[in-house]
Scaffold this motif. Structure first.
Motif, short mmCIF file in Angstrom:
data_model
loop_
_atom_site.label_atom_id
_atom_site.label_comp_id
_atom_site.label_asym_id
_atom_site.label_seq_id
_atom_site.Cartn_x
_atom_site.Cartn_y
_atom_site.Cartn_z
N LEU A 1 0.83 -1.20 0.00
CA LEU A 1 0.00 0.00 0.00
C LEU A 1 0.88 1.26 0.00
O LEU A 1 0.60 2.25 -0.71
N SER A 2 1.94 1.21 0.77
CA SER A 2 2.87 2.35 0.83
C SER A 2 3.54 2.57 -0.53
O SER A 2 3.73 3.71 -0.97
N HIS A 3 3.89 1.45 -1.21
CA HIS A 3 4.51 1.57 -2.53
C HIS A 3 3.55 2.22 -3.52
O HIS A 3 3.95 3.07 -4.34
N THR B 1 3.44 5.94 -3.01
CA THR B 1 4.68 6.70 -3.23
C THR B 1 5.16 6.66 -4.69
O THR B 1 5.98 7.48 -5.10
N LEU B 2 4.68 5.70 -5.50
CA LEU B 2 5.12 5.58 -6.89
C LEU B 2 4.20 6.39 -7.80
O LEU B 2 3.36 5.84 -8.53
N GLU B 3 4.31 7.69 -7.76
CA GLU B 3 3.47 8.53 -8.62
C GLU B 3 4.10 8.69 -10.02
O GLU B 3 3.40 8.83 -11.03
N ALA B 4 5.46 8.67 -10.12
CA ALA B 4 6.13 8.93 -11.40
C ALA B 4 6.03 7.74 -12.35
O ALA B 4 5.75 7.87 -13.55
N ASN B 5 6.29 6.55 -11.84
CA ASN B 5 6.29 5.34 -12.67
C ASN B 5 4.89 4.75 -12.62
O ASN B 5 4.56 3.99 -11.70
N ARG B 6 4.07 5.09 -13.64
CA ARG B 6 2.66 4.67 -13.60
C ARG B 6 2.50 3.18 -13.78
O ARG B 6 1.68 2.54 -13.14
N VAL B 7 3.38 2.57 -14.66
CA VAL B 7 3.26 1.13 -14.92
C VAL B 7 3.57 0.34 -13.66
O VAL B 7 2.85 -0.59 -13.28
N ARG B 8 4.69 0.72 -13.05
CA ARG B 8 5.07 0.00 -11.82
C ARG B 8 4.03 0.22 -10.72
O ARG B 8 3.72 -0.68 -9.95
N LYS C 1 -0.13 -1.85 -7.32
CA LYS C 1 -1.52 -1.74 -6.88
C LYS C 1 -2.25 -3.08 -7.02
O LYS C 1 -2.99 -3.51 -6.14
N ASP C 2 -2.01 -3.73 -8.18
CA ASP C 2 -2.66 -5.03 -8.38
C ASP C 2 -2.20 -6.05 -7.34
O ASP C 2 -3.01 -6.84 -6.81
N GLU C 3 -0.90 -6.00 -7.07
CA GLU C 3 -0.37 -6.94 -6.07
C GLU C 3 -0.94 -6.63 -4.68
O GLU C 3 -1.28 -7.54 -3.93
N ALA C 4 -1.06 -5.34 -4.39
CA ALA C 4 -1.61 -4.96 -3.09
C ALA C 4 -3.06 -5.41 -2.97
O ALA C 4 -3.50 -5.92 -1.93
N ILE C 5 -3.82 -5.20 -4.09
CA ILE C 5 -5.23 -5.63 -4.05
C ILE C 5 -5.32 -7.15 -3.88
O ILE C 5 -6.17 -7.66 -3.13
N ARG C 6 -4.43 -7.85 -4.57
CA ARG C 6 -4.46 -9.33 -4.43
C ARG C 6 -4.15 -9.74 -2.99
O ARG C 6 -4.82 -10.60 -2.43
N ARG C 7 -3.11 -9.10 -2.43
CA ARG C 7 -2.77 -9.45 -1.05
C ARG C 7 -3.90 -9.04 -0.09
O ARG C 7 -4.15 -9.72 0.90
N GLY C 8 -4.57 -7.93 -0.43
CA GLY C 8 -5.71 -7.53 0.40
C GLY C 8 -6.83 -8.56 0.35
O GLY C 8 -7.48 -8.86 1.36
N GLN C 9 -7.06 -9.12 -0.85
CA GLN C 9 -8.09 -10.15 -0.97
C GLN C 9 -7.72 -11.39 -0.16
O GLN C 9 -8.58 -12.01 0.50
N ASP C 10 -6.41 -11.73 -0.23
CA ASP C 10 -5.96 -12.89 0.59
C ASP C 10 -6.16 -12.61 2.08
O ASP C 10 -6.57 -13.50 2.84
N LEU C 11 -5.84 -11.37 2.46
CA LEU C 11 -5.99 -11.02 3.88
C LEU C 11 -7.45 -11.07 4.30
O LEU C 11 -7.79 -11.56 5.38
N ILE C 12 -8.31 -10.56 3.38
CA ILE C 12 -9.76 -10.61 3.69
C ILE C 12 -10.24 -12.05 3.80
O ILE C 12 -11.02 -12.42 4.69
N ALA C 13 -9.74 -12.90 2.89
CA ALA C 13 -10.14 -14.32 2.94
C ALA C 13 -9.68 -14.98 4.24
O ALA C 13 -10.42 -15.77 4.86
N LYS C 14 -8.45 -14.62 4.65
CA LYS C 14 -7.92 -15.21 5.88
C LYS C 14 -8.73 -14.75 7.10
O LYS C 14 -9.09 -15.56 7.97
N VAL C 15 -9.02 -13.43 7.14
CA VAL C 15 -9.80 -12.92 8.28
C VAL C 15 -11.20 -13.52 8.27
O VAL C 15 -11.77 -13.86 9.32
N ASN C 16 -11.77 -13.68 7.04
CA ASN C 16 -13.10 -14.33 6.97
C ASN C 16 -13.05 -15.76 7.51
O ASN C 16 -13.97 -16.23 8.19
N GLY C 17 -11.96 -16.45 7.20
CA GLY C 17 -11.80 -17.82 7.73
C GLY C 17 -11.71 -17.83 9.24
O GLY C 17 -12.32 -18.68 9.93
N ILE C 18 -10.92 -16.84 9.76
CA ILE C 18 -10.81 -16.76 11.24
C ILE C 18 -12.16 -16.43 11.86
O ILE C 18 -12.57 -17.01 12.88
N ILE C 19 -12.88 -15.49 11.22
CA ILE C 19 -14.20 -15.11 11.75
C ILE C 19 -15.16 -16.29 11.70
O ILE C 19 -15.94 -16.54 12.63
#
Length: 487
Positions: free
Chosen positions: A116-118, A121-128, A133-151
């Motif tokens: 999320l921090s990356h 902070t990466l405003e200049a390199n739009r591709v990167r 962002k995609d990787e962060a969203i994917r990791r967020g989905q994994d985190l949501i899935a894990k928390v849903n499992g715990i819940i």
């Protein structure tokens, strides 16, 4: 009875203590389970709140780069709140397995925060930036899935614990209701038992008192124990004493009647008998009689003599002479009486096998105030009765001893005859009761009268070894003051 009451109170106290302890422990356990259940609900709420925070950050990330995107400060604030939510999960006590899962969750959350921090902070390199962002969203989905499992796991555990707690509370409630329902029954049962334990002996004593009032002096109370047993013993002793006193009163009334009768007979019978005896003796001396007539006159004189002896005993029984008190030795009186018996009566007994006299005179018998002539008359009468009972010979045993605790002298006279008929055992000392063909039935009655005038008692029973046993008890009187106290 005191012991039973104390035991009953102890049982009741113990019962109440056990019930109280059970209620306290049960309420404490139920409270602990409910407290644990509340904590589980709080944990579930925290995790759902964490899930909402993760979803909010995920939403901020998804809308970033669009006109609906939140500000950087807002996204950072949401990220910090998400991290704090993870940290709050560690404040509760967990098992090692759960703690390990939370550590892994925190590691994934930190990785998510890094991406999320990356992205921010990466405003200049739009591709990167888009790749991050995609990787962060994917990791967020994994985190949501894990928390849903715990819940989900927490929800299942919470539901299971909730059912268990409510089931236990239902059982506890049922047990308390049973205690409330059974407690009074137990108390009533114990109360009835204690009441019956108290009232049954009282009713028994009340019934015995009524029977005693109705004249049943032979009724005795049996089967009671403890303090009621002691009371029953006292009651039985009282009934026996009342019976004895009534018998004495009856004998006193009989003596009054006999005394009045004797006063009249003394003049109406005794004097004519003396005239008849004198006339018969005179006729037998002056007339010339054959052998048969002489025997007839002799039998007349003999029967008149028997009537005179009967009248003499009758008068002695009705109006006994006053004792002539002096300090005597009971052993010496017995020795004198035995010597007189041997001289005057033993020869006739020797013809039938002989009577052996055994003496066991106690040492150290104190002297006592008594009438030696009356005592000698009593002892001689008992010796003569024993001799008559042993017509074919036997043993006459005489024993004396001093009973220090009772301060009394005990005399035992026993024979080896056939014993006393059980049918007349209770009437042995009644006047005019005799088993001899030529007896008057006054000998034993006069003996008891004389002994009682000395303040003592006399009784008869059958010796287990055979024969009759007479026991005489004389209280020791050491001076005239004690004699006056008796009279």
């Amino acid at each position: 009875m005191k012991k039973k009451i104390l035991i009953g109170l102890g049982i009741l106290s113990l019962l109440f203590m056990l019930i109280g302890a059970y209620v306290i422990v049960t309420v404490d356990r139920a409270t602990s389970r409910l407290d644990h259940l509340v904590k589980l609900h709080q944990v579930e709420i925290l995790r759902e709140h964490l899930l909402l925070q993760i979803k909010r950050v995920q939403s901020d990330l998804a809308w970033s780069g669009t006109r609906y995107a939140s500000g950087v400060d807002t996204i950072v604030s949401h990220g910090l709140q998400m991290g704090k939510g993870i940290d709050r999960c560690f404040l509760c006590h967990h098992s090692p397995q759960v703690t390990e899962g939370l550590v892994d969750l925190k590691r994934q959350t930190e990785s998510y925060e890094d991406f999320l921090s990356h992205v921010l902070t990466l405003e200049a390199n739009r591709v990167r930036r888009e790749a991050e962002k995609d990787e962060a969203i994917r990791r967020g989905q994994d985190l949501i899935a894990k928390v849903n499992g715990i819940i989900a796991l927490t929800s299942r555990n919470l539901e299971s614990n909730t059912r268990a707690v409510f089931r236990q509370i239902a059982i506890t409630k049922t047990m308390l209701f049973l205690l409330i329902a059974v407690g009074p029954v137990i108390l009533m049962t114990l109360g009835v038992l204690f009441t019956r334990a108290l009232t049954r002996p009282v009713n028994t004593l009340l019934t015995a008192t009524r029977r005693l009032k109705g004249g049943a002096l032979d009724h005795r109370v049996e089967g009671l124990k403890d303090e009621f047993g002691e009371l029953a013993t006292s009651f039985n002793e009282m009934a026996g004493s009342l019976k004895e006193q009534m018998q004495k009163m009856q004998r006193t009334e009989q003596m009054v009647v006999v005394g009045e009768l004797a006063a009249g007979l003394g003049h109406e019978v005794k004097n004519p008998l003396a005239g008849i005896k004198a006339a018969v003796n005179l006729l037998s001396e002056e007339l010339t009689l054959n052998r048969e007539d002489q025997d007839l006159f002799s039998r007349i004189v003999e029967q008149v003599g028997r009537l005179e002896a009967l009248m003499k005993g009758f008068l002695n029984f009705a109006k006994p002479p006053k004792p002539q008190w002096e300090r005597v030795s009971v052993n010496e009186v017995l020795e004198t009486t035995i010597d007189f018996y041997l001289v005057s009566h033993r020869p006739s007994s020797q013809a039938f096998g002989g009577i052996d006299i055994q003496k066991s005179m106690g040492d150290g018998l104190p002297r006592t105030m008594a009438d030696p002539m009356q005592l000698q008359q009593v002892f001689l009468n008992l010796f003569l009765n024993a001799g008559d009972a042993m017509s074919n010979g036997g043993t006459l045993a005489v024993k004396t001893l001093y009973d220090a605790p009772a301060d009394s002298i005990r005399i035992e006279i026993r024979d080896t005859g056939p014993g006393i008929d059980p049918e007349i055992m209770g009437r042995m000392f009644s006047p005019f009761l005799t088993t001899k063909p030529k007896g008057t039935g006054l000998g034993l009655a006069i003996c008891r009268q004389m002994i009682e005038r000395h303040g003592g008692s006399v009784g008869a029973e059958n010796d287990p070894a055979g024969g009759a046993l007479f026991r005489i008890v004389l209280p020791v009187k050491r001076g005239e003051e004690e004699v006056k106290a008796t009279w």
